[in-house]
Motif scaffolding. Structure first.
Motif, short mmCIF file in Angstrom:
data_model
loop_
_atom_site.label_atom_id
_atom_site.label_comp_id
_atom_site.label_asym_id
_atom_site.label_seq_id
_atom_site.Cartn_x
_atom_site.Cartn_y
_atom_site.Cartn_z
N UNK B 380 0.81 -1.23 0.00
CA UNK B 380 0.00 0.00 0.00
C UNK B 380 0.84 1.27 0.00
N UNK B 381 2.01 1.26 0.62
CA UNK B 381 2.81 2.50 0.68
C UNK B 381 3.78 2.61 -0.49
N UNK B 382 3.66 1.68 -1.43
CA UNK B 382 4.54 1.73 -2.60
C UNK B 382 3.79 2.18 -3.85
N UNK B 383 2.62 2.75 -3.65
CA UNK B 383 1.81 3.24 -4.77
C UNK B 383 0.86 4.32 -4.23
N UNK B 384 0.10 4.92 -5.14
CA UNK B 384 -0.78 6.03 -4.71
C UNK B 384 -2.22 5.75 -5.12
N UNK B 399 2.48 7.60 -1.96
CA UNK B 399 3.56 6.64 -2.12
C UNK B 399 4.76 7.09 -1.31
#
Lengths: 230, 780
Positions: B380-384, B399
């Motif tokens: 989840x924190x590697x994309x927006x 991100x």
């Protein structure tokens, strides 16, 4: 948890003997005085931003006259780790309460995560899962390359994205072309395929959910489901 | 929990917990009742009887805002009259002919009403007669809860039928995973309507939904029966767009009803425009024929899907962020079904029991033909992008870092797949390629810009257009769904989210902390569908003149001088009901809260049936029908087996979760911290049962059902007690379902509790009855 506490005690000793700590205390003492005055003078309800909140909790270290208040030291230790880190907000990927989390990244790595005190939903609180987000991102068990298991094989094999995606596209087309139902037995146009099914996912972002069902429906798939059904 | 504790501390709120086991929440409760799994309708039916018999309902609300005064036709019969089923039941097909489930109409076609609520055939009196046999004694005998505790709970809940008192209700899978799941929720919805607790601050019936974006994934309808924004998927009978619109656009003769679904044509046409862009034109029904039409007599629900797969009907399968080999009831059936596929694509962060099914317990890889792909995706924190929480609040996530290794954001994987499939059809041709070639899909070449998708979901003008006196030009974002059109001049991916990304920008990314109502609505924190309305049906929180029922906690109120509503975004700008306005339940054709639920497959009122697998030989309330006669039961041989009053399986089993793990555990078993806290599967049991079986805490035991067995570590506890049911002792055991053979690697976690559960489903939703099943336990 025991390890964490040993680490914190170690850090206290380390901090106590480094000059940066005294600078920090000086700065914080000023801050503490400022907040003290604000509390005294402030007739109206004081509004704290997340930053202020953090600073205030650090100040409590000073106010508590060096007593071993671990929560304050933890905050201080974190302050060092997140120094100069990029700060973004996210929403917890586990349950659907929607708790906000601050993620600190430095050098392309997530270096810390913590509950976001600004969110009216969780006001900084997190459950054990949300608190572990750091370990989800920095996780040694993630699969980092596409894997393929050939028919009747007993092992995974690493493959390239290009190879995997081309092979999947080919299989989708072959299956679709073979089993597509243009008209049903009553002669009605139905344009569907029942031989391909799709499940997932509630773990995706809204934008991904939307284009995923758009893609599957464009292929004519009707077995489109996900965990909302179970 | 934080807010519940605050309500307790600051407002003296009472917390009542009803659960088969004493949970962490129960530890904080004012009253805890241990209920036998699957007997909720008995408990809630008794409560409905208590509220009506003692006239504790909120009369003004019930008379004006619900269908309680509506008169039902005399041909309609209750299970009271027909030994356990409503009129219209066909024992052969096990389905209802609903022609008697209707209201008497006056000369204008509007239901006849009795505002005095005395007519014996008005909904309230029928409801009272329906639940007459649900006495506290009977409820106690069925549920196992002592009678005095039942009455204590009834009294507290019924006390919220006053205008200035309110109750909120929270439920999760403990209510949905039953063959009476929908009726469990309906029973509480009826109670909240009787007590006037819908639309109020602190009221409602609240699903504590599971996954972080299960609200959003449901809104965007990754489900066989609905298209984004809850538009039905077309059936073979909906032969063209005109028929589709006719079949699904409700009309009403009630002049005070807003009947919001009358706008359905605008939403489906705008959706088709979002799907097929310039190819969608009035002369080709906006490409309506590109949409797949499902067989009107067939269900494509999750359990049906795996049944079809087990029967060899499905050749290719995508499991995107899912682990059905552990999450599905009767998991052994799913594991065997996967071996019948030609190919399977799995997308996940970690390997799991589904992706690696071919090397699972009892499998011989050399005999399994399935070609399997594992595509590693971004966390989840590697994309927006945005996700929507249980309260319909869509919040934006940013991100922080690039995905590790070769992992890709899911949107990029989708984009790549689409582009490659499209290229193949362009190059080689193929069967009916138009829906693929003409798909409106421009989200970026390699990297996908999710804001482009968010803007499409919000909707935009595809032509210059004047709407409501305002001029819009082609390409402009629509302000919200009120501006959508049915002539093809607007495209909108999901009408409910229209307003989330207007010209002004991304509303979901807002972080404003103002709380002008003081109720904690925070209207500028992110964005809530529909139209940023924070409390649904808020017109029901005021009287006929727009005055809040509870003046101390107004959600909205009518400002007579300015002729407008203040507070939350109201359910429509129309004035209050008595000043020429509209009824509060705007999504319902008759404008009122529905007690007489004739849309349901299994009856207009909730009716008590035993679970399909139950410790009793008969239904104590309706001996002729032991379990829901409409329950969906699968009969694939030899995997579909049931223990219907089978002496080999005398113990009631249930499943639940622990705070430290998540779903099938893929997202938590791989986290060392969490695995250390809860390392393996356990089974909780009472001291009395353990003594009977000679089991001690920490012993390894084998839990068996007709469908499978697994080992678990026994936890002998006070948290579960033996129940007295119809004078006999019933033992209940419970297991978490977060574990699986694939991880931890050494198998120390055990396997999924869903190896035990039955794939029988609710007749409305087909959600499986994983919360009650019969087992036996032996020492390993």
């Amino acid at each position: 948890m025991i390890n964490l506490e040993i680490l914190i005690i170690y850090k206290i000793f380390k901090l106590a003997f480094c000059s940066e700590f005294f600078k920090f205390i000086k700065r914080d003492y000023k801050l503490a005085k400022y907040y003290k005055n604000t509390f005294k003078n402030g007739g109206e309800k004081m509004k704290l931003t997340r930053r202020d909140f953090l600073k205030l909790s650090i100040s409590s270290l000073v106010l508590s006259s060096f007593s071993l208040d671990l929560s304050s030291v933890k905050a201080y230790a974190k302050e060092l780790r997140i120094k100069n880190a990029k700060e973004i907000t996210t929403v917890c990927p586990y349950c659907s309460v929607g708790c906000s989390i601050i993620v600190y990244a430095k050098g392309g790595k997530v270096v810390a995560t913590e509950g976001d005190p600004d969110s009216p939903i969780n006001e900084g609180s997190l459950c054990p899962k949300g608190s572990s987000l750091y370990q989800l991102v920095n996780n040694p068990y993630r699969v980092l390359k596409p894997l393929y298991r050939a028919p009747y094989s007993d092992t995974w094999k690493e493959v390239s994205w290009d190879w995997a995606l081309d092979r999947i596209a080919k299989l989708v087309k072959e299956t679709r072309d073979k089993y597509f139902i243009h008209k049903d037995e009553k002669g009605r146009v139905v344009n569907r395929i029942e031989a391909i099914a799709h499940v997932g996912s509630a773990a995706l972002d809204n934008e991904e959910c939307y284009i995923l069902q758009k893609l599957m429906r464009a292929l004519g798939i009707v077995y489109i489901e996900h965990q909302a059904r179970i | 929990m934080k807010w519940i504790m605050k309500a307790k501390k600051e407002r003296g709120a009472k917390l009542i917990v009803i659960d088969p086991k004493f949970s962490r929440t129960a530890a904080k409760a004012d009253i805890y009742a241990q209920i036998r799994p699957g007997t909720d309708i008995a408990f809630l039916g008794g409560l409905i009887k208590y509220i009506i018999d003692n006239e504790l309902y909120f009369k003004d609300y019930v008379v004006n805002y619900t269908d309680a005064p509506f008169i039902v036709v005399p041909e309609f019969k209750l299970p009271d009259d027909l030994d356990g089923v409503f009129s219209g039941f066909d024992p052969k097909t096990k389905k209802y002919d609903k022609s008697t489930w209707k209201f008497e109409l006056d000369e204008n076609g509007v239901p006849k009403k009795d505002p005095t609520l005395k007519h014996p055939r008005c909904v309230l009196r029928l409801l009272q007669r329906h639940f007459a046999r649900y006495t506290p004694e009977k409820v106690s005998e069925i549920t196992g809860i002592p009678k005095d505790k039942i009455l204590e709970i009834y009294e507290i809940i019924a006390s919220t039928g006053k205008p200035n008192r309110v109750m909120t209700e929270c439920y999760a899978m403990g209510w949905t995973q039953h063959t009476t799941g929908v009726q469990n929720i309906r029973a509480m919805a009826i109670i909240q309507l009787l007590l006037g607790n819908i639309g109020m601050a602190g009221g409602g019936v609240n699903a504590l939904r599971g996954e972080s974006n299960v609200q959003g994934s449901t809104d965007h309808c990754i489900l066989f029966h609905i298209l984004p924004g809850y538009l039905p998927t077309p059936k073979a009978t909906d032969v063209d767009l005109k028929t589709y619109i006719k079949n699904y656009t409700p009309i009403t003769k009630e002049p005070k009803s807003l009947n919001w679904w009358k706008h359905r044509p605008k939403y489906i046409v705008s959706l088709l425009k979002a799907f097929y862009g310039n190819y969608a034109k009035p002369e080709n029904e906006f490409c309506y024929q590109y949409l797949p039409k499902r067989d009107e007599n067939k269900s494509y629900a999750w359990l049906n899907l795996f049944d079809a797969m087990y029967n060899g009907e499905i050749k290719g399968f995508f499991a995107w962020g899912q682990n059905p080999a552990c999450s599905t009831a009767n998991a052994n059936k799913v594991r065997e079904a996967l071996a019948k596929l030609d190919w399977m694509v799995t997308v996940n962060l970690w390997d799991n029991e589904t992706a690696s099914f071919w090397k699972g317990p009892g499998m011989d890889p050399k005999k399994i033909k399935t070609e399997v792909f594992f595509l590693p995706c971004a966390a989840s924190v590697e994309k927006e992008g945005s996700i929507t929480n249980s309260g319909r609040l869509a919040q934006w996530r940013y991100k922080a870092v690039e995905p590790p290794g070769e992992c890709k954001p899911d949107a990029e994987i989708m984009n790549e797949l689409y582009k490659r499939i499209k290229a193949l059809y362009e190059k080689e041709g193929g069967v009916f390629p138009e829906p693929i070639l003409h798909l409106n899909w421009n989200y970026g070449d390699e990297k996908v810009d999710t804001t482009i998708i968010a803007k499409e979901i919000n909707g935009y003008f595809t032509a210059d257009k004047v709407v409501k006196g305002k001029k819009f030009s082609k390409g402009q974002q629509v302000p919200n769904f009120v501006y959508l059109q049915d002539d093809g001049s607007t495209a909108c991916g999901n009408w409910l989210y229209s307003g989330s990304y207007p010209e002004e920008g991304n509303m979901m990314a807002r972080r404003g902390k103002e709380d002008p109502t003081g109720l904690g609505l925070y209207p500028k924190w992110a964005w809530c569908w529909p139209l940023n309305r924070r409390i649904l049906y808020n017109r029901a929180s005021v009287d006929l003149y727009g005055k809040p029922w509870d003046p101390e906690r107004p959600v909205i109120k009518w400002d007579a001088s300015k002729k407008k509503w203040v507070g939350d975004v109201p359910d429509g700008p129309q004035p209050p009901l008595a000043l020429g306005g509209v009824l509060p339940f705007i999504m319902k054709p008759l404008g009122v809260g529905v007690i007489f639920g004739k849309g349901r497959a299994d009856g207009p009122f909730p009716t008590y049936y035993e679970p399909v697998e139950s410790p009793l030989s008969k239904n104590p309330l309706y001996p002729k029908y032991k379990f829901n006669p409409l329950a969906k039961i699968f009969k694939a041989k030899p995997v579909d087996k049931l223990a219907i009053h089978d002496p080999r399986y005398p113990i009631v089993g249930t499943t639940y979760r622990v705070t430290e793990h998540w779903q099938t555990g893929v997202m938590t078993r791989h986290m060392d911290w969490l695995l250390e806290l809860e390392p393996q599967i356990f089974v909780e049991m009472s001291k009395e049962f353990a003594q009977e079986k000679g089991i001690k805490s920490g012993d390894k035991v084998i839990v068996k059902s007709p469908r499978g067995e697994l080992w678990a570590i026994a936890i002998v506890t006070e948290r579960i007690k033996p129940l007295k049911v119809l004078g006999k002792t019933v033992h209940v055991v419970g297991l978490p379902w977060h574990f699986g053979w694939q991880w931890p690697k050494d198998g120390s976690g055990g396997d999924s509790a869903n190896l035990l559960t039955p794939d029988v489903g609710d007749p409305n939703t087909t959600i499986p009855e994983t919360k009650v099943f019969m087992v036996n336990i032996e020492k390993a």
